[in-house]
Scaffold this motif. Structure first.
Motif, mmCIF file in Angstrom:
data_model
loop_
_atom_site.group_PDB
_atom_site.id
_atom_site.type_symbol
_atom_site.label_atom_id
_atom_site.label_comp_id
_atom_site.label_asym_id
_atom_site.label_seq_id
_atom_site.Cartn_x
_atom_site.Cartn_y
_atom_site.Cartn_z
ATOM 1 N N ARG A 82 0.845 -1.213 0.000
ATOM 2 C CA ARG A 82 0.000 0.000 0.000
ATOM 3 C C ARG A 82 0.873 1.253 0.000
ATOM 4 N N ARG A 175 -14.397 13.707 3.729
ATOM 5 C CA ARG A 175 -13.143 13.546 4.484
ATOM 6 C C ARG A 175 -11.983 14.152 3.707
ATOM 7 N N LYS A 184 -2.724 7.015 1.358
ATOM 8 C CA LYS A 184 -2.508 7.289 2.786
ATOM 9 C C LYS A 184 -1.531 8.459 2.897
ATOM 10 N N TYR A 189 -5.506 13.748 6.337
ATOM 11 C CA TYR A 189 -5.800 13.840 7.771
ATOM 12 C C TYR A 189 -5.973 15.307 8.167
ATOM 13 N N GLU A 219 -16.070 5.751 5.476
ATOM 14 C CA GLU A 219 -15.130 5.422 6.560
ATOM 15 C C GLU A 219 -15.137 6.574 7.571
ATOM 16 N N ALA A 222 -10.223 7.533 10.789
ATOM 17 C CA ALA A 222 -9.107 6.632 11.091
ATOM 18 C C ALA A 222 -9.446 5.161 10.958
ATOM 19 N N SER A 223 -10.630 4.836 10.420
ATOM 20 C CA SER A 223 -10.984 3.411 10.303
ATOM 21 C C SER A 223 -12.039 3.182 9.235
ATOM 22 N N GLY A 245 -8.459 -0.332 3.817
ATOM 23 C CA GLY A 245 -7.857 -0.777 5.071
ATOM 24 C C GLY A 245 -7.370 -2.217 5.005
ATOM 25 N N VAL A 246 -6.207 -2.434 5.584
ATOM 26 C CA VAL A 246 -5.675 -3.800 5.665
ATOM 27 C C VAL A 246 -6.516 -4.593 6.667
ATOM 28 N N THR A 247 -6.961 -3.923 7.726
ATOM 29 C CA THR A 247 -7.830 -4.616 8.695
ATOM 30 C C THR A 247 -9.170 -4.941 8.031
ATOM 31 N N THR A 286 -5.944 -0.590 11.966
ATOM 32 C CA THR A 286 -4.772 -1.124 12.652
ATOM 33 C C THR A 286 -4.696 -0.649 14.090
HETATM 34 C C1 PLP Z 1 -8.889 7.039 7.020
HETATM 35 C C2 PLP Z 1 -8.606 5.646 7.408
HETATM 36 N N1 PLP Z 1 -9.449 4.682 6.990
HETATM 37 C C3 PLP Z 1 -9.234 3.389 7.311
HETATM 38 C C4 PLP Z 1 -8.152 3.006 8.078
HETATM 39 C C5 PLP Z 1 -7.920 1.561 8.393
HETATM 40 O O1 PLP Z 1 -6.828 1.078 7.661
HETATM 41 P P1 PLP Z 1 -5.946 -0.125 8.203
HETATM 42 O O2 PLP Z 1 -6.887 -1.219 8.524
HETATM 43 O O3 PLP Z 1 -5.055 -0.449 7.073
HETATM 44 O O4 PLP Z 1 -5.218 0.363 9.396
HETATM 45 C C6 PLP Z 1 -7.255 3.978 8.547
HETATM 46 C C7 PLP Z 1 -6.105 3.594 9.356
HETATM 47 O O5 PLP Z 1 -5.027 3.936 9.116
HETATM 48 C C8 PLP Z 1 -7.484 5.331 8.197
HETATM 49 O O6 PLP Z 1 -6.647 6.282 8.605
#
Ligand code: PLP
Length: 343
Positions: A82, A175, A184, A189, A219, A222-223, A245-247, A286
């Motif tokens: 990523r 956002r 990213k 942010y 989203e 942050a998630s 997101g990787v999660t 994450t």
């Molecule tokens: C805006 C945003 N969306 C989603 C995520 C989740 O991404 P990940 O699961 O890769 O941490 C994050 C985390 O960094 C984020 O900052």
């Protein structure tokens, strides 16, 4: 050296490990010296591209202490991939994935004795910034760049640990700009900060803003966002508008493995009313892992999701994910990379 505070007793991301790894690209490919160096200040020109034109991307991944005392990085390859994509989308110099991977492993190896026991973990923050000294380069990419990997021992991301979170749905202000949602980059942010701060100032119960521009839930700041019931998990389909997101991907693979149906599709805010009566909602990322959502504030109403407490499907998935990360369950997807611990 002054003693560091207990990372589990201070805010997430405010304590740093002794070692970091750095590499520079100077009008050419990225060069890494091959060993970590002491954590410390970095030197860049006041004319550096990043300071004027925002050429900054980063990653966030974690390493977890395993039952046998070793340390395993979670989904290393996916985070590296990523970041390589983010660099390309921001027109930063190319990141050689092997170099980034080695830098992350080297930093974690050097800091292995600072990895807390679960539920704590080591947060890994690779960052890549344009350093070329040229304030006339508004419409040019940075020819030089600095890549660095710092580590932070962490506890809970949300104050108060596992508890039902309160989200504010934001349907007007996006956002970030749509074509940058999946990058990213630091600027995303900065863009989300104003609406998040305004929402929190208006209501101190709000933990995160859930962005749903034009009725399209994507989203939080942050998630990623999920709905769940006993049969299925639902999340927004992938496109350029939000972070992949990787999660999120891990939840999808795990949920499928546990027999849930997966729906990746648009989610309309009006749907939340129905889900609030019979389902669950959670965030994935994450930093927080899988985090239950108890209340969503939407158009003047407070929707209590299910009982308002963490739902059974959310907690089942959370437990399954944590068990793989911390090595108390097998790793059927090959998500763990174990690092050598220096004697
Ligand atoms: C805006 C945003 N969306 C989603 C995520 C989740 O991404 P990940 O699961 O890769 O941490 C994050 C985390 O960094 C984020 O900052």
């Amino acid at each position: 050296m002054t003693e560091k505070p207990d990372p589990l007793a201070v805010p997430f991301g405010t304590v740093f490990c002794d070692w970091m790894a750095t590499a520079r690209a100077e009008d050419g490919p990225l060069v890494y010296g091959g060993s970590p160096e002491p954590f410390g200040d970095l030197t860049i020109s006041p004319a550096a591209h990043v300071l004027h034109y925002g050429s900054s991307i980063f990653e966030g991944l974690k390493a977890h202490r395993q039952p046998d005392g070793s340390v395993a990085i979670f989904r290393l390859d996916t985070h590296v991939a990523r970041m390589v994509t983010s660099a390309a989308l921001l027109r930063l110099p190319e990141i050689d994935p092997d170099i980034l991977l080695q830098m992350i492993v080297d930093a974690v190896e050097a800091n292995a004795d600072e990895v807390p026991e679960p539920p704590g973990s080591l947060y890994i923050r690779p960052t890549f910034v344009g350093t070329g000294a040229d304030i006339g380069a508004a419409a040019h990419p940075a020819p030089s760049a600095l890549l660095f990997v710092v580590n932070s021992p962490v506890g809970d991301y949300f104050k108060g640990g596992i508890r039902p979170l309160t989200l504010q749905l934001e349907t007007l202000t996006p956002r970030t700009v749509p074509q940058f949602g999946m990058v990213k980059c630091a600027a995303n942010y900065a863009m989300a900060l104003g609406s998040t701060m305004d929402a929190m100032a208006a209501n101190e119960a709000i933990d995160q803003v859930l962005f749903a521009t034009d009725g399209d839930i994507t989203e939080t700041g942050a998630s990623n966002f999920f709905l769940a019931d006993n049969e299925r998990v639902v999340t927004r389909h992938l496109d350029e508008s939000f972070l992949h997101g990787v999660t999120r991907d891990s939840v999808i693979q795990l949920a499928r493995h546990h027999g849930y149906e997966i729906e990746e599709r648009p989610i309309d805010p009006e749907e939340l009313i129905d889900w609030s009566e019979r389902g669950e909602a959670f965030l994935s990322g994450t930093a927080a892992g899988i985090a239950p959502v108890g209340t969503i504030l939407y158009s003047g109403k407070a929707l209590t999701i299910g009982s308002g407490q963490p739902g059974p499907n959310t907690m089942r998935l959370r437990q399954a994910l944590t068990a793989i990360q911390t090595g108390t369950a097998p790793d059927p997807f090959n998500w763990r990379t174990t690092v050598q611990i220096r004697g």
